[in-house]
Design a protein around this motif. Structure first.
Motif, PDB file in Angstrom:
ATOM      1  N   VAL A 201       0.838  -1.206   0.000  1.00  0.00           N
ATOM      2  CA  VAL A 201       0.000   0.000   0.000  1.00  0.00           C
ATOM      3  C   VAL A 201       0.871   1.253   0.000  1.00  0.00           C
ATOM      4  O   VAL A 201       0.576   2.229  -0.700  1.00  0.00           O
ATOM      5  N   CYS A 202       1.960   1.227   0.784  1.00  0.00           N
ATOM      6  CA  CYS A 202       2.886   2.368   0.823  1.00  0.00           C
ATOM      7  C   CYS A 202       3.482   2.637  -0.561  1.00  0.00           C
ATOM      8  O   CYS A 202       3.591   3.797  -0.986  1.00  0.00           O
ATOM      9  N   VAL A 203       3.863   1.575  -1.250  1.00  0.00           N
ATOM     10  CA  VAL A 203       4.424   1.734  -2.601  1.00  0.00           C
ATOM     11  C   VAL A 203       3.359   2.254  -3.558  1.00  0.00           C
ATOM     12  O   VAL A 203       3.639   3.121  -4.405  1.00  0.00           O
ATOM     13  N   PHE A 204       2.132   1.747  -3.446  1.00  0.00           N
ATOM     14  CA  PHE A 204       1.038   2.222  -4.312  1.00  0.00           C
ATOM     15  C   PHE A 204       0.829   3.728  -4.121  1.00  0.00           C
ATOM     16  O   PHE A 204       0.669   4.471  -5.096  1.00  0.00           O
ATOM     17  N   ILE A 205       0.831   4.173  -2.856  1.00  0.00           N
ATOM     18  CA  ILE A 205       0.640   5.593  -2.558  1.00  0.00           C
ATOM     19  C   ILE A 205       1.817   6.414  -3.088  1.00  0.00           C
ATOM     20  O   ILE A 205       1.629   7.479  -3.690  1.00  0.00           O
ATOM     21  N   HIS A 206       3.017   5.916  -2.831  1.00  0.00           N
ATOM     22  CA  HIS A 206       4.244   6.585  -3.295  1.00  0.00           C
ATOM     23  C   HIS A 206       4.195   6.791  -4.817  1.00  0.00           C
ATOM     24  O   HIS A 206       4.438   7.901  -5.309  1.00  0.00           O
ATOM     25  N   TYR A 207       3.859   5.748  -5.528  1.00  0.00           N
ATOM     26  CA  TYR A 207       3.816   5.825  -6.991  1.00  0.00           C
ATOM     27  C   TYR A 207       2.747   6.820  -7.451  1.00  0.00           C
ATOM     28  O   TYR A 207       2.984   7.626  -8.365  1.00  0.00           O
ATOM     29  N   SER A 208       1.587   6.779  -6.837  1.00  0.00           N
ATOM     30  CA  SER A 208       0.473   7.642  -7.258  1.00  0.00           C
ATOM     31  C   SER A 208       0.771   9.120  -7.011  1.00  0.00           C
ATOM     32  O   SER A 208       0.269   9.987  -7.729  1.00  0.00           O
ATOM     33  N   ILE A 209       1.618   9.404  -5.990  1.00  0.00           N
ATOM     34  CA  ILE A 209       1.913  10.791  -5.647  1.00  0.00           C
ATOM     35  C   ILE A 209       3.028  11.378  -6.501  1.00  0.00           C
ATOM     36  O   ILE A 209       2.914  12.499  -7.022  1.00  0.00           O
ATOM     37  N   ILE A 210       4.139  10.632  -6.655  1.00  0.00           N
ATOM     38  CA  ILE A 210       5.325  11.246  -7.277  1.00  0.00           C
ATOM     39  C   ILE A 210       5.595  10.829  -8.715  1.00  0.00           C
ATOM     40  O   ILE A 210       6.280  11.538  -9.443  1.00  0.00           O
TER      41      ILE A 210
END
Length: 303
Positions: A201-210
């Protein structure tokens, strides 16, 4: 007795296979970078392919250890260690591999047992024996030998890559130290699945933001390697290692874990045409010897 011997041998075989598969991750990451994929996209592919497996594991083991009281703060700690131990550690590792060789990456990562001992000393006030202190000094001497020689060959980028890999080892060691009291509550499989889901989930959020990279713009080789990293260098070895530790004990597993850096060196030589100088290989052997001494002494102290 025969059954015990067979089980022990079977556990060693599973452990070796798991270690080799884990060690292949760095090599596959370096292969993927040859196809111009960025760090966060490759990490996202790893997590996307891993995610369904760990969701299935969490569901299958949802009722295990149900007789043990789990508090809300325990789930908060699971989120924290999933963030630190798998998301940050993996992210730092993938960045570091853009700068240094896969073989050197595995040698530096192999320091994490010494970091566990140091963190236990500073935060949990656990004593360090003279043998452990000497072994820790030996391992870092080996790193200096291998790292210094690589800097002379590859330049200052080696420092950057080495720092990120060291951060990866520190964050993973922090996860191991902090999760010690949570695993008995959740069980190994359920805790690992929960932590991995959080990291995904952290990676999914990271990717979606940056990230502004189109995930569907890569060649088929990138997706294939991403799948291999997820299944054969993440999910499968995690089961193999858990089964091996159960069969032969963690102290025996720590001994055979010494083949990790060696297997990476061999795989990197075959698939990446990487090579270590004699001085770097000597440094690797010094590191492995120090880690084995630390692991064996730690198991004796516990016993």
């Amino acid at each position: 007795m025969k059954q015990t011997t067979k089980t022990f041998i079977y556990g060693i075989v599973l452990g070796i296979l798991g270690i080799v598969l884990f060690s292949s991750k760095a090599v596959m990451v370096k292969l993927a970078y040859q196809y111009k994929v960025d760090v966060i996209s490759l990490l996202l592919l790893r997590m996307l392919f891993s995610f369904p497996f760990y969701v299935a594991i969490a569901y299958l083991y949802r009722n295990k250890n149900s007789d043990i009281a789990i508090k809300n703060k325990d789930y908060v700690w699971v989120v924290f260690f999933g963030f630190v131990g798998y998301y940050l550690a993996s992210y730092f590792d993938f960045i570091g591999l853009t700068y240094i060789k896969a073989s050197l990456e595995r040698i530096i990562l192999f320091l994490y047992p010494t970091m566990v001992i140091l963190l236990n000393r500073f935060f949990l006030k656990q004593p360090i024996t003279k043998i452990q202190a000497g072994a820790i000094a030996l391992t870092y001497l080996g790193i200096v030998i291998a790292f210094w020689d690589e800097v002379a060959i590859s330049g200052n980028d080696t420092y950057i890559g080495g720092i990120f890999i060291l951060l990866s080892a520190i964050t993973y060691a922090s996860y191991l130290v902090g999760s010690g009291w949570l695993i008995p509550k959740f069980g190994v499989m359920k805790f690992t699945a929960y932590a991995m889901i959080i990291s995904c989930v952290c990676v999914f959020i990271h990717y979606s933001i940056i990230s502004q990279v189109d995930l569907f713009s890569f060649s088929w080789e990138v997706y294939f390697i991403g799948f291999l990293i997820a299944v054969f260098a993440t999910v499968i070895p995690s089961f193999l290692v858990s089964a091996s530790i159960k069969m032969i004990s963690s102290s025996n597993f720590a001994i055979i874990a010494g083949i990790g850096p060696i297997s990476t060196i061999i795989l990197a030589s075959v698939f990446l045409n990487e090579s270590l100088t004699l001085l770097q290989f000597f440094g690797a052997l010094v590191v492995i010897g120090g880690i084995l001494l630390v692991s064996s002494n730690k198991s004796k102290v516990k016993e």
